[in-house]
Every structure is written in C-alpha cells, then in structure tokens.
Write an enzyme that holds these catalytic residues in place. Structure first.
Site, PDB file in Angstrom:
ATOM      1  N   ASP A 436       0.836  -1.197   0.000  1.00  0.00           N
ATOM      2  CA  ASP A 436       0.000   0.000   0.000  1.00  0.00           C
ATOM      3  C   ASP A 436       0.878   1.257   0.000  1.00  0.00           C
ATOM      4  O   ASP A 436       2.081   1.209   0.281  1.00  0.00           O
ATOM      5  CB  ASP A 436      -0.900  -0.030   1.238  1.00  0.00           C
ATOM      6  N   GLU A 439       3.094   6.869  -2.278  1.00  0.00           N
ATOM      7  CA  GLU A 439       2.970   8.101  -3.071  1.00  0.00           C
ATOM      8  C   GLU A 439       3.431   9.329  -2.290  1.00  0.00           C
ATOM      9  O   GLU A 439       3.293  10.453  -2.772  1.00  0.00           O
ATOM     10  CB  GLU A 439       1.505   8.314  -3.486  1.00  0.00           C
ATOM     11  N   ASP A 500      -8.505   3.547  -3.147  1.00  0.00           N
ATOM     12  CA  ASP A 500      -9.595   3.765  -2.189  1.00  0.00           C
ATOM     13  C   ASP A 500     -10.832   4.360  -2.859  1.00  0.00           C
ATOM     14  O   ASP A 500     -11.203   5.518  -2.621  1.00  0.00           O
ATOM     15  CB  ASP A 500      -9.118   4.674  -1.062  1.00  0.00           C
TER      16      ASP A 500
END
Length: 765
Positions: A436, A439, A500
């Site tokens: 996950d 970024e 998400d």
C-alpha cells in the site's frame, strides 16, 4: 494547484509536485531548436548540434531503439541521462538489424523499419512516418494565439532567470485524433482535452484527476505511441491549451522520448513492454477470489471464523487478505504481528493452508515514529532526510495515523534491513504482501544517494515493489505483490489495484475507466476493491460491483466496512456467489488470457480500441470492455439496470438469452439483478470447467469446449503444463476441433444459437 477543491481545507499532507517557475513579463527564455548539423553518425544513431532561438547550442540525438522504435533526445551535453537513472533504468533499448541512417543534402532519415524519423536541418523540422512515408506525427512549431503568445512550446527548453526550467516538445494533433494511456486515469478514456501530470498522488478515491499510478506513455488512434523516459513530474497537455497540439514539459536533465510504431494498439503495447519490461504472470491461485478482513480490528479467532464461513457457505475463494490490524495499530508499518490479536501466527497460517487458503498481508513503506523499529532505523540513517539532514518524519496518513519515517530505498543497507523485516511473516507462512501507499515522498526530501524528493517521488514505488518482489521470490518462489502505486515499468510487479474508491455508482464507473486506461498503459494484471472501498454499498450496488469484479483480471472484496458476502442480504450473497461460480467456471479461459497477456503486454480487461482500433467509438467507450478476446462485458452502472451497450462490428451472442445480435451499433439493455450485459463473440470457442471452492495448483481437469456459433479460427489453452492448440476444420454442416497439447479436454458442447453447425466433434492430433 488544480488537484485541490476550492473553498475546502487542504489535506494535511499530499506531497504535491513543485510548480514550474514562470518567467517575468517581458523576460526572454525560450530556447527552441532552429537548425542543426550532424556531428556524429553511427550505423543506427546520429548526434546533431542544434542552434536555438536563444543562441544556445544543444544536442539532438536520434537513434533506432528496436524495430518500430525511435528514440529522440535533447540535452546540453550528448551523454546526459534522466535523473532517475541515478537509481535505476526504466527503459532498456533494443536493436534492429535493418536500421539505416541517411543524410541527403538538408534531409536526415533515421529508419527503424515500421517507423522513420525525417528531419530537415537548415530550418529545423522533424516528423515521424510509417514505412510507406505516411506521416504518423510531426513536431509542432508552437501554437500562437491572436496576441502572439505561445500556447504550446516547441522542441527545445525554457530558461527562467537564466537557469533551465524544463525541456519541451509539441506534436501537431489531428482535429479528431484520440489519445489514451498515461496510467490508471479515472477521467474519460479518450484523454483529449486533459492535462495529465505524471506525479503519484494518494488520490483519495477514483473520482478525480489524481492518480496513484502514472505512466508517461500514450497511444494515438493514428497508429503510434509516445513514451517519455523520465521520473520527473512530466506535464502533458493533450490538446487542451489548443486543440491543434499535444505538448509535454519535462523538468529533467534531458528530454528523452520514444516514438513507437503500431499501427495497432497490440503492436504498440508489445513494443512498449519490450522497452520497459514484460508483465510478470501471477501464480494460478491469484486469479481466484480474495476476501479481506476489511478495515477494522482483526484477530486469530475472527480470521478462522471467516475461513470457516467461506467454506461452509460454498463461496469460491483462494486468498484471505489481512489488512492493517495484523500489526499493532500505533506502529504501522513495522511488520510485527500484534501479539495480543495474533499470538500464534504460524499455527493460524498453517491451519488456513490446510483449508486451501493463501494469506496476503497489508504493509507500506512508512514506519510510525512510535514504533521501536523506527528508532532502530532512525539511528542507522535508513529513512529519507530533510534539508537539515534529520529524518523526515511526515504526516503520510493525512492526519489519520501517526507521523512516520519513509524507508530510503536508495540506501542499500536500508533495503537489506527492511527486507529482513519482511522475511519473518513470509517464513511464518504468508503468501505475499499488499504493498500500500508509497505516493508520499515529499519534494523537499533528500535521499541517501543525493536524489531530491522530486527526482525520487515517482520512481520510489518501483524501488519499493522491487524489494518486496525480491523477498517474496526468495521465500515463496513467485513475484506477486498487490500494489496501489506504480510508475513506468511497474507491470513487472504483476498485480495492482485501483485504490480507495468510493462506494457509489460514479465510483464504479470511474473504476472501470481506470482499469481500461491502465490496460492501455501496458499493465494487464489489475483489480479493484469489489463493492467499493470507502463506506458501505447498498445491496444493488454490491451485486453490480460483484458482477464487474467476477469478470475482472483479478478479484478482491475489500473496504472500510465488511465486504463479506454473508453480511449483505440473502439475495446479494446468492448473486455474488453465483458471479464467483461463473468466474471459476471460466478459469481456463481466464488463465489462458493471462498467459497471453504476460507474453504480449496486451490487457486482459481490454478497451474496445485494442481489438477494433479503426472504430472511432472504441476509443471513447469507457464503460465496457472485452474480457479476453471473446467476452464483452458492460457492467451495470445505474440502479435502474438500464444502459446502452456498444457492440463492435461483427456478430455477438447474448450470454443469457443466446440471441445473435449484429454489432457496429449501440443497443439498449435492461437487466434485473440476476443478470448483466455479457456477450460472446460469434464463433468463439470458450473453455469451461466445473466451478470448485478453490483453484488447484495443477492443470485444469475435464475441460469442456463450448462452441458459440460457427468458428472460423481456433484457440490456445494455456496452463501450468504448457499450451494446447485447438484448430478448426469446417465443413458445410459440421465443425471438427483438432487438439494438440496436454490439456484435459473432456468434451465439446455446441451452444444452441442461430447459425450454428449441425454437429461438432473433437479429435486429438
């Protein structure tokens, strides 16, 4: 910044890209190439010294990087490399035996077979043609408006306060030209009129122009692709400032791009993957159902109860995903089991393996400043630093979790330390990691190898996933990760999911667009959170998303609330389970498509333009797709159950009614919750198997070949024991399928549709 909504408080930490500087009013600084002369010439490359409008001398390089591929470069010195090359090479050029460099007076030709660069030197111009001389794309000299201001910048670079700010290139765009690619974009599939910025964001969903996965590559319906080799925040203007041009700005040490010939998207993607890496094929079990704990506190007991219910209720499933709470909450993500909730992880993982479940564990590359593991890494200097040389402790969770250190993957010692943290759970029996985030590298961070945060930001995810893949291969023998962020060449990391997304109908529609766009960017193994991530879906949305998920390349149920099938209505559970059984019955078809994608770079979830590139509708149809080559899926994206479906040229068979429908047009459809728009290409041969509770590791057993209409071509069945070729012999009233290979084909079934042959037979070669 265009990424923030107006009149709404900004996010805590979004790691924005630095904005390009602007020249003062009246300040000069445009340095556009005006003329050039040959200074070095080889068998497949040429170097030119260029004179610019600012009186600078820059160097232009044109070389053959493979059959159908030409590389163009512009820099202050001939050997300059992109800043990302300080840590990795994202593009590996090839060669072409037929390469040719020819100079005839004022004209230079660089011949790469199916693409050529044709330049005039004294008064600079450059265009790219196909082998027959038809122009594919040509440089644009810069579009001026009525005031004389440039709306796009020509081939050259710009200076601000006397310092280089960015290189730039512009191409003339045809009035009706369509463009697609740029990574996982949630905006309309045809990117014309958009301005993609290559900067990985925590996108907070799939309803904006932010993207978790940027790929500086696009293709045109005119039969070519453009790949920009840079990890910097490249800005593309796709006929937005002016409909006449496509521009890209590259704030890097060099402008380096590749023109890739087609003419079809299949050929473009094959050449693109030849430059950037072939997709890694996930293990066979990965194509089964993944069911997540959801984003709530989990435990040994809850995991085992979930596994028990899945098997008791007959829900096909191969992977259980444990999200954040397998670790102790304040310490995310230090890769240590929460001893209170998971006191015996080895026993739990062994028990799950006996029931046929693999286990995926959540992780990211940030370690909470509260974790004892952070203190160890901080003392050793294993995290990114700030300008003062201290560990950069960042709010990478946007206020929802503890500030964290960001593991510095440019430091070899930090990589080895971090990989050792990963080995423990894998040795205990976990199958893989969900990688996950990643970024969040701030622009003002400083890396161990001297790279700035801006230089590192995009390529950081490649280093992160490379390290996880290496450890996973070492322990478990495969390279599968389940990644949220990615960049150029990220298809080597096998599986990626769309982040998400909102649990809304618009979230569903945007997610479909993201998958299509990413597939046209060279990434075939993609997924999404079935049911949506943020919030709880209504039963009808859950069912529709389940139908979409069942016919996606990979499938996972996951969200902030439970996505367990039995937590919804009886009807929702029943219909979601039926969708999963349909998927498992198609597993031979799905796995064969996956193997083909790993070899070619073609998407599994195929935008219609992949197979019908000459159809202008296909470049804009972004709410439907071919799944493999022979199934067309149009997920229901409205609670009414009604939607228009575009069928490409040819004949299509409604999967449910067996009605034959002529394509090349839109049709109106309406489906109750039991069904959804699903069509089979007329003449297709579809392999089917019995739907079971899990996917066996060995070859598929007792395959049935379904014949949908009168086939004119065969099919390849791929499996862990190799390929089986099925060819076709057609007579007036019958069809014979000739099989050669190891597949266990038990029978042939003739589907009852109009125009079918009277009989069908199977023979072994």
């Amino acid at each position: 910044m265009p990424y923030r909504p107006p009149l709404v408080a900004r996010e805590f930490f979004v790691a924005d890209p630095p904005e390009l500087p602007q020249r003062a009013v009246g300040e000069q600084g445009l340095s556009a190439v005006e003329s050039a002369e040959v200074v070095e010439r080889g068998a497949s490359s040429v170097t030119l010294k260029a004179t610019t409008s600012a009186g600078e001398e820059l160097y232009v390089g044109l070389d053959v990087a493979g059959e159908g591929v030409i590389r163009a470069r512009l820099s202050a010195e001939p050997g300059t490399r992109p800043a990302a090359s300080k840590i990795l090479e994202m593009v590996e050029t090839g060669s072409f035996d037929g390469a040719r460099i020819a100079v005839d007076g004022d004209t230079l030709v660089v011949d790469a077979g199916s693409v050529r660069a044709v330049a005039t030197l004294e008064t600079w111009s450059l265009r790219y043609t196909d082998a027959e001389g038809r122009t594919l794309v040509a440089q644009n000299p810069g579009e001026q408006d009525i005031s004389g201001r440039l709306r796009t910048l020509p081939f050259g670079r710009s200076l601000v306060d006397g310092e280089p700010a960015a290189y730039h290139e512009s191409f003339t765009a045809a009035p009706d030209e369509a463009f697609a690619g740029f990574g996982e974009r949630f905006a309309p599939l045809n990117a014309r009129g958009q301005r993609p910025v290559m900067w990985n964001f925590d996108a907070f969903g799939s309803e904006s122009i932010r993207a978790y996965k940027n790929v500086p590559f696009y293709m045109s319906d005119r039969g070519y692709g453009i790949l920009v080799n840079s990890g910097s925040p490249v800005e593309f203007d796709v006929a937005q400032q002016t409909h006449a041009a496509v521009e890209f700005l590259v704030p890097d040490d060099v402008l380096e791009y590749f023109v890739i010939a087609g003419p079809t998207p299949v050929e473009i993607l094959d050449r693109f993957d030849g430059l950037t890496s072939r997709p890694a094929l996930p293990p066979k079990w990965a194509f089964g159902t993944w069911i997540s704990s959801g984003f709530f506190v989990d435990s040994h007991e809850r995991v085992m109860e979930r596994a028990k219910k899945i098997r008791e209720r007959g829900i096909p499933c191969d992977v259980l995903h444990l999200d954040t709470f397998w670790q102790h909450e304040p310490y995310w993500s230090d890769m240590q089991w929460d001893p209170a909730q998971f006191p015996e992880p080895e026993r739990m993982l062994a028990d799950l393996a006996e029931q046929g479940f693999r286990v995926c564990l959540w992780m990211n590359s940030y370690i909470s400043a509260k974790s004892p593991v952070f203190a160890e890494g901080d003392e050793r200097g294993y995290f990114l630093k700030d300008a003062a040389g201290e560990t950069y402790v960042a709010d990478v969770w946007n206020g929802s979790h503890e500030p964290s250190g960001i593991v510095d993957f440019t430091n070899p010692d930090a990589v080895e330390w971090w990989k050792e943290l990963l080995r423990g759970p894998l040795r205990a029996g976990a199958a893989l990691y969900k990688t996950d985030f990643a970024e969040g590298v701030p622009a003002d961070a400083v890396a161990h190898n001297g790279m700035s945060g801006t230089e590192l930001h995009n390529v950081y995810t490649l280093l992160y996933n490379d390290a996880v893949c290496e450890v996973t291969r070492e322990i478990n023998g495969h390279e599968l990760v389940w990644a949220r962020s990615s960049f150029l060449g990220g298809q080597r990391h096998a599986a990626q999911w769309s982040g998400d997304v909102q649990t809304t109908w618009s979230g569903l529609g945007s997610t479909i667009r993201g998958g299509l766009s990413h597939g046209l960017s060279g990434v075939p193994f993609w997924s999404h959170d079935t049911g949506g991530f943020n919030g709880r879906p209504t039963d009808d949305l859950y069912i529709r998303w389940a139908q979409f998920g069942a016919l996606s390349p990979l499938l996972r149920y996951h969200g902030t609330t439970t996505r367990e099938l039995w937590e919804f209505s009886e009807e929702a559970e029943r219909l979601a389970t039926e969708s999963l059984k349909l998927r498992y019955s198609l597993m031979s078809y799905i796995y064969s498509a996956a193997v083909h994608s790993s070899r070619t770079g073609e998407p599994m979830l195929r935008a219609l333009s992949v197979d019908d590139p000459h159809d202008p509708v296909a470049w804009n149809a972004d709410q439907e797709y071919r799944f493999g080559k022979d199934l067309l899926v149009a997920p229901v994206n409205d609670p009414s159950g009604r939607r228009k479906v575009y069928l490409p040229e040819g004949q299509w068979i409604d999967y449910w009614t067996k009605e034959v429908v002529t394509g090349g047009r839109y049709i109106d459809t309406e489906h109750g919750l039991e069904t959804f728009p699903l069509f089979v290409r007329y003449g297709a041969i579809i392999p089917r198997i019995a739907s079971g509770e899990r996917i066996a590791d060995g070859p598929f057993e007792a395959i049935t070949l379904e014949v949908w209409g009168r086939p004119s071509e065969g099919v390849t069945l791929s499996d862990v024991d190799g390929d089986t070729e099925v060819s076709v012999e057609v007579s007036e009233n019958s069809v014979t399928l000739l099989a050669s290979g190891p597949a266990d084909i038990a029978k042939v079934e003739l589907i009852d549709v109009t125009g079918k042959p009277e009989k069908v037979a199977l023979e072994r070669k």
